[in-house]
Design a protein around this motif. Structure first.
Motif, mmCIF file in Angstrom:
data_model
loop_
_atom_site.group_PDB
_atom_site.id
_atom_site.type_symbol
_atom_site.label_atom_id
_atom_site.label_comp_id
_atom_site.label_asym_id
_atom_site.label_seq_id
_atom_site.Cartn_x
_atom_site.Cartn_y
_atom_site.Cartn_z
ATOM 1 N N GLU A 42 -1.750 -4.284 -2.457
ATOM 2 C CA GLU A 42 -0.845 -3.156 -2.219
ATOM 3 C C GLU A 42 0.175 -3.079 -3.354
ATOM 4 O O GLU A 42 0.683 -4.096 -3.830
ATOM 5 C CB GLU A 42 -0.138 -3.376 -0.874
ATOM 6 N N GLY A 82 -3.588 -0.616 -5.081
ATOM 7 C CA GLY A 82 -2.403 -0.003 -4.512
ATOM 8 C C GLY A 82 -1.489 0.561 -5.578
ATOM 9 O O GLY A 82 -1.288 -0.043 -6.627
ATOM 10 N N CYS A 103 -3.376 3.578 -1.048
ATOM 11 C CA CYS A 103 -4.539 2.830 -1.524
ATOM 12 C C CYS A 103 -5.461 3.829 -2.238
ATOM 13 O O CYS A 103 -5.828 4.862 -1.656
ATOM 14 C CB CYS A 103 -5.263 2.163 -0.355
ATOM 15 N N LYS A 117 -0.598 4.787 3.634
ATOM 16 C CA LYS A 117 -0.203 3.790 4.623
ATOM 17 C C LYS A 117 0.237 4.492 5.911
ATOM 18 O O LYS A 117 1.094 5.374 5.900
ATOM 19 C CB LYS A 117 0.926 2.918 4.069
ATOM 20 N N ILE A 168 -3.665 -0.502 4.677
ATOM 21 C CA ILE A 168 -2.619 -1.121 3.866
ATOM 22 C C ILE A 168 -1.720 -1.984 4.742
ATOM 23 O O ILE A 168 -1.060 -1.484 5.652
ATOM 24 C CB ILE A 168 -1.773 -0.058 3.139
ATOM 25 N N CYS A 169 -1.736 -3.260 4.506
ATOM 26 C CA CYS A 169 -0.810 -4.254 5.053
ATOM 27 C C CYS A 169 -0.486 -4.046 6.536
ATOM 28 O O CYS A 169 -1.237 -4.451 7.408
ATOM 29 C CB CYS A 169 0.459 -4.296 4.212
ATOM 30 N N ASN A 196 -8.150 -4.612 3.750
ATOM 31 C CA ASN A 196 -6.698 -4.570 3.925
ATOM 32 C C ASN A 196 -6.045 -5.036 2.633
ATOM 33 O O ASN A 196 -6.108 -6.212 2.283
ATOM 34 C CB ASN A 196 -6.274 -5.459 5.103
ATOM 35 N N SER A 198 -2.619 -5.758 0.681
ATOM 36 C CA SER A 198 -1.292 -6.109 1.183
ATOM 37 C C SER A 198 -0.363 -6.590 0.076
ATOM 38 O O SER A 198 -0.797 -7.052 -0.985
ATOM 39 C CB SER A 198 -1.403 -7.225 2.237
#
Length: 629
Positions: A42, A82, A103, A117, A168-169, A196, A198
């Motif tokens: 990210e 990201g 992303c 996100k 995302i995260c 994912n 992050s």
């Protein structure tokens, strides 16, 4: 089968140029290894914790331009990364240009998808809603259901179509939200892999929880899940965070089949059979991250990167012969050459031969530079000047002189050591001086403003006193493999040695009873639903064993320390008044704190200078308990 590269990179906050160069280098390496997909963290291009740098449009344009370089590098490889996504035609809630934490998926030199996100954290160190517009808000603007916008990304690799669920995260931590991005992805089409990306700061024990959460998600969906996190150091001014990476791959049964070592930049590859959901690969065991090993890794890594980021390679440490300064000295000496560290012992008439000898022994064991600079004369001169200089009311010509109490004299010693000596020595030595305060002291302000609470970084200020002792033993046993911190320092009663009432040779020390107060203070500060005196008194009323269980301290300790409810309540109110009173003013002016716990002081623990308050229920409980005795 897909060959996937996990790009666990050190992201340098606010340097999209350096981050992009590193990403391009990793992409080149992954391409030479015939990787089909490379996944970056990210906000890999700009960094994440940037404060109000996000308000600089020139910076946003740079991030966009560097993103185009990454897209152009996607020939023969699919790149997931990201970056900030800017909608220059719209405005966010703050009236500035609309920005999304996004992303991006690029392939064949084209941007093929952007995913925004969905869930933005607004707790602890995070401040996402200040800067970014989430997918939830965008859905409202578009008059669509947010779930309908959560679609897998289709990519064609080796003439076969794959469907990637890119989140995302925080999107993977949806238990406390009304929207579950992963469920929406599985509903909105075919799905082969959950990805994912992050930027998740290290917290002691956090990866253990993450593995439980993400394993469950992979198991429930039956799809492999790839988590890619960055390493490095970022801050929000008052609190400094390490990022451990610990990027991990889970198969469709939720078993871990690969991971990157923590606090290490790494380009890791995995050959993933999509049809098998990664179940054909053997599970691997992941190290526990709620250990002293993880604690040392995080603190050491954070200090090293912080020194690098500010360009400091010389350190001055005031060493008293006590545990905190000894651990600081041993920690820094494990990171930079000992000859670049100057240990300074600054005794007064209250310092014992015991602690002075231990300070010298520490310096000898570590091989650091050492000096002794007594403060007795300068403190006496300051006291004489303060008490001997008349203060005059000019309208009436009346005069009086200040009285120097023992408490004022204690503070004068601490300030003389830091504000005068250590600051001057650091300037002359060409470095900075450390703050050796621990979290227990910071909680109740058991430190002197502009004195022992000063310094360029508070490396131990997110460690409770018992953790400082754990770190001392670990440094001796595992880092140095010998006793560099003298055992006598570890065994010594903790004491500020600012008066004869704190004589270590007589077993006199700090007013904080660390085996109990560490845990009481932790309840005030770290609990998710932070405890107040009302909660503490409820638990105490239910029985000492209930309180001890709730706090996590040793069984039988409370009755041993407090013979009556009056003693218990007086102690509770004393520390609560300090924690919510004078200590707040001191913490606001404290140095940056290196974070390792679930809540650190600084931006992670936002507080206002308000008056001390006890709830009505607390006052009733107090009256009931005291009336019964």
């Amino acid at each position: 089968m897909l060959k996937i590269a996990l790009a666990q990179m050190e992201v340098i906050p606010g340097r999209p140029d350096l981050n992009t160069d590193k990403m391009l280098s990793m992409i080149h390496t992954a391409r030479t290894q015939y990787a089909d997909i490379i996944i970056f963290p990210e906000m890999a291009i700009p960094g994440y914790l940037l404060g109000d740098t996000w308000e600089q449009q020139a910076f946003l344009r740079d991030c966009e331009a560097f993103g185009k370089q990454i897209i152009a590098a996607s020939q023969d490889i699919c790149i997931i990364y990201g970056n900030i996504a800017v909608d220059w035609s719209k405005r966010g809630d703050d009236g500035r240009v609309r920005k999304h934490n996004a992303c991006f998926v690029a392939q064949n030199e084209q941007l093929i998808a952007t995913r925004i996100k969905t869930l933005q954290p607004n707790y602890r160190e995070f401040d996402d809603t200040r800067h970014f517009v989430s997918l939830r808000k965008l859905a409202i603007d578009l008059k669509q259901d947010v779930e309908s916008l959560l679609e897998p990304v289709a990519v064609i690799i080796k003439n076969k179509e794959y469907h990637l669920g890119c989140i995302i995260c925080e999107d993977g931590w949806s238990d406390d939200y009304s929207i579950d991005p992963i469920t929406a992805l599985t509903t909105n089409g075919a799905l082969d892999i959950i990805i994912n990306i992050s930027s998740s700061p290290f917290t002691l024990g956090k990866n253990n929880k993450r593995n439980r959460v993400f394993s469950k998600q992979a198991q429930e969906t039956g799809k492999p899940l790839i988590y890619v996190n960055n390493t490095g150091l970022q801050n929000n001014g008052k609190t400094v965070y390490t990022f451990d990476g610990f990027s991990t791959v889970y198969n469709g049964d939720g078993q871990i089949i690969a991971y990157c070592p923590p606090f290490t930049e790494k380009l890791e590859y995995i050959d993933l059979t999509i049809a098998a959901g990664g179940r054909d690969l053997s599970p691997v065991s992941v190290p526990d991250d709620f250990t002293t090993v993880s604690l040392y890794q995080a603190v050491s890594y954070g200090v090293r990167l912080f020194l690098q980021s500010i360009g400091m390679n010389k350190i001055v440490i005031g060493v008293s012969g006590g545990i905190d300064s000894a651990v600081c000295a041993a920690l820094y000496a494990s990171i930079i050459p000992p000859q670049n560290i100057l240990l300074v012992n600054m005794p007064s008439k209250f310092n014992s031969k015991t602690t002075k000898d231990l300070a010298a022994q520490l310096a000898q064991n570590l091989g650091c530079l050492y000096t002794i600079m007594p403060i007795e004369q300068s403190v006496e001169n300051t006291a004489a000047q303060l008490s001997g200089t008349p203060i005059t009311k000019l309208t009436s010509n009346e005069s009086f002189q200040l009285s120097i109490s023992s408490f004022v004299l204690e503070n004068m010693q601490a300030r003389d050591r830091s504000s005068r000596l250590l600051a001057g020595i650091a300037a002359a030595f060409g470095g900075g001086f450390t703050c050796n305060a621990n979290k227990s002291e910071l909680t109740v302000g058991y430190s002197t403003l502009y004195g022992d609470q000063a310094g360029f970084l508070a490396a131990l200020a997110d460690l409770w006193k018992h953790q400082v002792y754990e770190l001392a033993n670990y440094l001796n046993t595992c880092v140095y493999g010998k006793e560099v911190i003298p055992q006598a320092v570890i065994d010594l009663v903790p004491s500020a040695e600012l008066s004869f009432d704190q004589s270590v040779d007589e077993g006199k020390g700090d007013p904080i009873i660390y085996p109990y107060h560490d845990y009481l203070f932790r309840a005030f500060m770290e609990y998710w639903n932070r405890a107040t005196p009302e909660d503490i008194l409820h638990w105490y009323k239910e029985g000492s064993h209930v309180l001890e269980q709730r706090l996590g301290c040793a069984t039988g300790l409370v009755d041993k320390i407090f013979p009556t409810p009056r003693h218990f309540i007086d102690d509770l109110e004393r520390w609560w008044r300090l924690y919510t009173g004078m200590a707040v003013a001191k913490r606001i002016q404290a140095p940056p704190v290196l974070a390792v716990s679930r809540r650190a002081y600084g931006f992670d623990h936002r507080e206002a200078q308000n008056s001390v308050y006890f709830t009505q229920e607390y006052l009733k409980l107090k009256h009931t308990l005291l009336s019964a005795t």
